[in-house]
Design a protein around this motif. Structure first.
Motif, PDB file in Angstrom:
ATOM      1  N   ARG A 192       6.944   4.243  -4.981  1.00  0.00           N
ATOM      2  CA  ARG A 192       8.335   4.646  -4.509  1.00  0.00           C
ATOM      3  C   ARG A 192       9.085   3.460  -3.846  1.00  0.00           C
ATOM      4  O   ARG A 192      10.303   3.314  -3.873  1.00  0.00           O
ATOM      5  CB  ARG A 192       8.213   5.982  -3.451  1.00  0.00           C
ATOM      6  N   ILE A 193       8.302   2.977  -2.961  1.00  0.00           N
ATOM      7  CA  ILE A 193       8.813   1.627  -2.543  1.00  0.00           C
ATOM      8  C   ILE A 193       9.042   0.539  -3.311  1.00  0.00           C
ATOM      9  O   ILE A 193      10.112  -0.030  -3.379  1.00  0.00           O
ATOM     10  CB  ILE A 193       7.858   0.857  -1.563  1.00  0.00           C
ATOM     11  N   ALA A 194       8.296   0.367  -4.430  1.00  0.00           N
ATOM     12  CA  ALA A 194       8.479  -0.758  -5.472  1.00  0.00           C
ATOM     13  C   ALA A 194       9.885  -0.248  -6.600  1.00  0.00           C
ATOM     14  O   ALA A 194      10.599  -1.303  -6.392  1.00  0.00           O
ATOM     15  CB  ALA A 194       7.209  -0.771  -6.210  1.00  0.00           C
ATOM     16  N   ARG A 195      10.157   1.063  -6.586  1.00  0.00           N
ATOM     17  CA  ARG A 195      11.221   1.375  -7.205  1.00  0.00           C
ATOM     18  C   ARG A 195      12.501   1.102  -6.220  1.00  0.00           C
ATOM     19  O   ARG A 195      13.569   0.764  -6.708  1.00  0.00           O
ATOM     20  CB  ARG A 195      11.195   2.739  -7.846  1.00  0.00           C
TER      21      ARG A 195
ATOM     22  N   SER B 151       0.900  -1.169  -0.044  1.00  0.00           N
ATOM     23  CA  SER B 151      -0.186  -0.022  -0.011  1.00  0.00           C
ATOM     24  C   SER B 151       0.878   1.092   0.047  1.00  0.00           C
ATOM     25  O   SER B 151       0.220   2.338  -0.390  1.00  0.00           O
ATOM     26  CB  SER B 151      -0.770  -0.040   1.112  1.00  0.00           C
ATOM     27  N   GLY B 152       2.380   1.170   0.310  1.00  0.00           N
ATOM     28  CA  GLY B 152       3.027   2.538   0.554  1.00  0.00           C
ATOM     29  C   GLY B 152       2.967   2.803   1.944  1.00  0.00           C
ATOM     30  O   GLY B 152       3.471   3.931   2.192  1.00  0.00           O
ATOM     31  N   GLY B 153       2.232   1.995   2.863  1.00  0.00           N
ATOM     32  CA  GLY B 153       2.323   2.630   4.336  1.00  0.00           C
ATOM     33  C   GLY B 153       3.325   1.723   5.205  1.00  0.00           C
ATOM     34  O   GLY B 153       4.124   1.178   4.609  1.00  0.00           O
ATOM     35  N   VAL B 154       3.600   2.157   6.250  1.00  0.00           N
ATOM     36  CA  VAL B 154       4.535   1.479   7.281  1.00  0.00           C
ATOM     37  C   VAL B 154       4.654   0.051   7.233  1.00  0.00           C
ATOM     38  O   VAL B 154       5.612  -0.544   6.915  1.00  0.00           O
ATOM     39  CB  VAL B 154       4.536   2.241   8.594  1.00  0.00           C
ATOM     40  N   ASP B 155       3.435  -0.663   7.330  1.00  0.00           N
ATOM     41  CA  ASP B 155       3.597  -2.180   7.532  1.00  0.00           C
ATOM     42  C   ASP B 155       3.821  -2.709   6.258  1.00  0.00           C
ATOM     43  O   ASP B 155       4.815  -3.608   6.449  1.00  0.00           O
ATOM     44  CB  ASP B 155       2.089  -2.356   8.221  1.00  0.00           C
ATOM     45  N   SER B 156       3.040  -2.541   5.143  1.00  0.00           N
ATOM     46  CA  SER B 156       3.357  -3.383   3.944  1.00  0.00           C
ATOM     47  C   SER B 156       4.754  -3.102   3.359  1.00  0.00           C
ATOM     48  O   SER B 156       5.299  -3.968   3.046  1.00  0.00           O
ATOM     49  CB  SER B 156       2.391  -3.085   3.032  1.00  0.00           C
TER      50      SER B 156
ATOM     51  N   ASP C  90       9.237   9.879   5.096  1.00  0.00           N
ATOM     52  CA  ASP C  90       8.028  10.358   4.736  1.00  0.00           C
ATOM     53  C   ASP C  90       6.807   8.988   4.598  1.00  0.00           C
ATOM     54  O   ASP C  90       5.900   9.222   4.638  1.00  0.00           O
ATOM     55  CB  ASP C  90       7.845  11.365   3.436  1.00  0.00           C
ATOM     56  N   ILE C  91       7.735   8.023   4.481  1.00  0.00           N
ATOM     57  CA  ILE C  91       6.826   6.700   4.197  1.00  0.00           C
ATOM     58  C   ILE C  91       6.465   6.274   5.902  1.00  0.00           C
ATOM     59  O   ILE C  91       5.469   6.048   6.090  1.00  0.00           O
ATOM     60  CB  ILE C  91       7.586   5.720   3.621  1.00  0.00           C
ATOM     61  N   LEU C  92       7.598   6.610   6.510  1.00  0.00           N
ATOM     62  CA  LEU C  92       7.580   5.962   8.130  1.00  0.00           C
ATOM     63  C   LEU C  92       6.642   6.978   8.893  1.00  0.00           C
ATOM     64  O   LEU C  92       5.769   6.657   9.674  1.00  0.00           O
ATOM     65  CB  LEU C  92       8.828   5.982   8.516  1.00  0.00           C
ATOM     66  N   TYR C  93       6.652   8.081   8.657  1.00  0.00           N
ATOM     67  CA  TYR C  93       6.112   9.239   9.324  1.00  0.00           C
ATOM     68  C   TYR C  93       4.697   9.603   8.873  1.00  0.00           C
ATOM     69  O   TYR C  93       4.234  10.971   9.360  1.00  0.00           O
ATOM     70  CB  TYR C  93       6.830  10.101  10.328  1.00  0.00           C
ATOM     71  N   ARG C  94       4.407   9.489   7.654  1.00  0.00           N
ATOM     72  CA  ARG C  94       3.296  10.214   6.835  1.00  0.00           C
ATOM     73  C   ARG C  94       2.070   9.679   7.971  1.00  0.00           C
ATOM     74  O   ARG C  94       1.908   8.377   8.316  1.00  0.00           O
ATOM     75  CB  ARG C  94       3.066   9.903   5.601  1.00  0.00           C
TER      76      ARG C  94
END
Length: 632
Positions: free
Chosen positions: A306-309, A266-271, A552-556
């Motif tokens: 972003r995470i995928a890249r 999802s682009g969130g912290v957990d996934s 910004d992924i961790l703390y959004r």
């Protein structure tokens, strides 16, 4: 991942008709498209649907020991089966397959019921012991895999992975349990200690049930529970290292499969954390998938991209319209009982997308419950601080009066909805938290129910189970108590039910590495400051992942799946909303005040109030009544 079902005669070893077992498993074909097995012996019948994951050629079930004295049907995965197998082989056990199923049989023979304490995984299984003339039902520690059971008039006990498996048996009487209607209206799901079909029970998370021929059916036994009673004294740096090691171990153990494997992203912290650790452990690109929406405010695909890249995953994105209400009947079919968490719709779509390329997908479920990631956890801490500063003799009349007279403002941001905040501050911390996890407040439910219904359920209030769980929790702090109740009630009842039913609907196995029980036990020992700090939940987890993920992924701000149900009931589902009050199965039950239902629908359509979530609850209940009790 599979589906299981069975029949066990408690009183005498009467013959079991294999056709009846077959009817039960045929009701859930989506749980196992790769194979079907039925086995019967005097007084017992076991059925299995197989989704082949491990030892595709040799893991068929029901599986028996060589001498035929033990038989098992098993749904799920035992992630440490190789280690347990090696230990058993060292003790002289000889294996005929490479499956984790066979480890259950040999483990039981070696250690008896204590074998379950050695298994790390997600599982629900039924093991028949011919020598003891007993059957043993088991569910995993956190309740990832479901198991329903019921006693029948002919002296048998039946069980199945899904309620529809039990309903396929002709002797199961279909009558509603009205206290479960109260539970559903409070929470938006039917908790694990209840069922809408009277007489049906769900084996609880971390529980076993042993049925012995000739003996009465006893209550289940709990073999595991999470404790928040102890605090670690380790330094922050050591805790970060330990957490990363535990997460790494949990992810790698869940990457063992003989079929294509991937992850939800999802682009969130957990996934993102799960994908980062999968990429580290894999020698090829991890397959990831994301569902995006054509409404910018709901869309998270840019973060997932972003995470995928960053980790060079084999990534796929599908943009769908949030107007996916056409799935209503599909949801009602797969959940059986009413389920009103509208995020089930996008969950179904992301599972559908994943299944196009993989058979197993890792998810990020569980971190919010284990590490205190929900906004309500922070609100609970803040509320308890205020309760601690103001004596109850002052606080209760002050905030109670403010709450009664302050106008209700469902349309406003949470911080401006002072009415509910005042009422929560007037009561105890347990009562406040029980109200915060609910979706339809007690006072509103009382107005919605008919006088006759209120009489039927008198003395039963859905929130009481949360209050009791928190007061009885092995805990030291109010946050501990809230998390404990979430892990016992919300997690298996809502989150894991949603993931299981939606993944199984498309024959996909979903695995939850962040619910490894060792991780959950680790999190429960953390000081409160390592779970919530300032305005950030999951503090230690985020801090530990700073070496892997961007800030910004961790703390959004957490988004989650969102569906525009309020808009639906002012647009394409306006007719469905009006129908709930008149002519529907729900209206014919006489459980509700139809004038009140009509007012709810009219006020929502006119914009006078936002009852979208309530209308979705009512509609899903209406759909389930038709399927469960023939009230179409």
């Amino acid at each position: 991942m599979c589906g299981i079902a069975g029949i066990f005669h408690i009183e005498t070893a009467k013959p079991v008709d294999p056709a009846r077992v077959r009817l039960m498993i045929d009701a859930m074909p989506h749980r196992g498209p790769d194979g079907v097995g039925v086995w019967t012996a005097p007084g017992v019948g076991l059925g299995h649907l197989r989704l082949s994951i491990i030892d595709i050629g040799g893991g068929a079930q029901p599986m028996l020991t060589e001498d035929g004295s033990l038989a098992v049907v098993f749904n799920g995965e035992i992630y440490n089966f190789a280690e347990v197998r090696a230990e058993l082989e060292a003790k002289g056990h000889v294996f005929r397959t490479h499956s984790d199923t066979e480890v259950i049989l040999h483990g039981y023979r070696q250690w008896g019921e204590a074998c379950v304490e050695r298994f790390n995984g997600m599982f629900a299984f039924a093991l028949f012991d011919a020598r003891a003339q007993a059957i043993w039902l088991v569910r995993d520690r956190l309740g990832v895999k479901p198991l329903h059971y019921a006693s029948l008039p002919d002296g048998s006990v039946i069980f199945a992975s899904e309620l529809k498996g039990l309903l396929a048996h002709p002797l199961l009487r279909r009558a509603p349990d009205l206290t479960a209607v109260e539970d559903y209206m409070a929470y938006g799901y039917v908790p694990d200690d209840a069922c809408l079909v009277a007489g049906v029970k769900k084996l609880g998370a971390g529980e076993t049930l042993r049925l012995v021929r000739g003996r009465p059916v006893l209550a289940p036994t709990r073999y595991w529970d999470v404790s928040f009673a102890d605090r670690t004294t380790k330094k922050a740096e050591a805790l970060e290292e330990e957490l990363v090691a535990l997460m790494r171990q949990a992810v790698r153990s869940r990457m063992v499969a003989d079929v294509p494997l991937g992850a939800f992203l999802s682009g969130g912290v957990d996934s993102s954390s799960v994908v980062a650790l999968m990429a580290e452990a894999s020698n090829k690109a991890v397959k990831t998938c994301t569902i995006g929406f054509d409404v910018a405010a709901l869309d998270e695909t840019a973060y997932a991209d972003r995470i995928a890249r960053r980790f060079a995953t084999d990534h796929r994105t599908r943009i769908v319209s949030p107007d996916d209400y056409a799935l209503i009947d599909t949801l009602a079919h797969h959940f059986d009982e009413p389920f009103a968490d509208a995020s089930a719709l996008p969950t179904y779509r992301v599972c559908e997308l994943a299944r196009e390329q993989v058979t197993v997908a890792l998810s990020g479920d569980g971190a919010d419950e284990a590490f205190a990631g929900y906004r309500r956890h922070r609100f609970q801490m803040q509320g308890e601080r205020i309760r601690g500063l103001i004596p109850a003799s002052v606080r209760q009349p002050l905030f109670g009066t403010l709450g009664r007279f302050y106008p209700k403002a469902d349309w406003a941001p949470r911080g401006l909805r002072a009415k509910s905040t005042f009422l929560e501050l007037a009561g105890s911390g347990e009562e406040a938290y029980a109200a915060s996890v609910g979706v339809t407040p007690y006072a509103l439910r009382q107005r919605l129910f008919s006088a006759e219904m209120r009489g039927h359920i008198a003395g039963h209030r859905a929130e009481d189970r949360y209050v009791k769980a928190m007061r009885d929790a092995p805990a030291r702090d109010p946050l501990d108590r809230a998390q404990y109740a979430d892990l016992r009630i919300w997690l298996p009842g809502d989150i894991l039910t949603k993931t299981d039913r939606m993944s199984m609907a498309v024959s996909l196995e979903a695995r939850e590495p962040l619910l490894d029980h060792r991780l959950v036990e680790f999190a429960a020992r953390l000081p409160v400051s390592q779970r919530i700090r300032g305005n950030s939940g999951k503090y230690l987890m985020k801090k530990s992942m700073e070496a892997f993920l961007p800030q910004d992924i961790l703390y959004r701000q957490k988004m989650g799946f969102v569906t525009p149900i309020s808009d639906w009931f002012r647009g394409p589902l306006a007719g469905e909303a009006a129908g709930v009050a008149g002519g529907s199965a729900l209206a014919r039950t006489e459980w509700f005040d139809t004038k009140m239902l009509a007012k709810v629908a009219a006020d929502h359509k006119s914009g006078l109030a936002d009852h979208g979530r309530l209308l979705w609850q009512l509609l899903m209940l209406d759909k389930s009544l038709g399927r469960l009790f023939g009230l179409d």
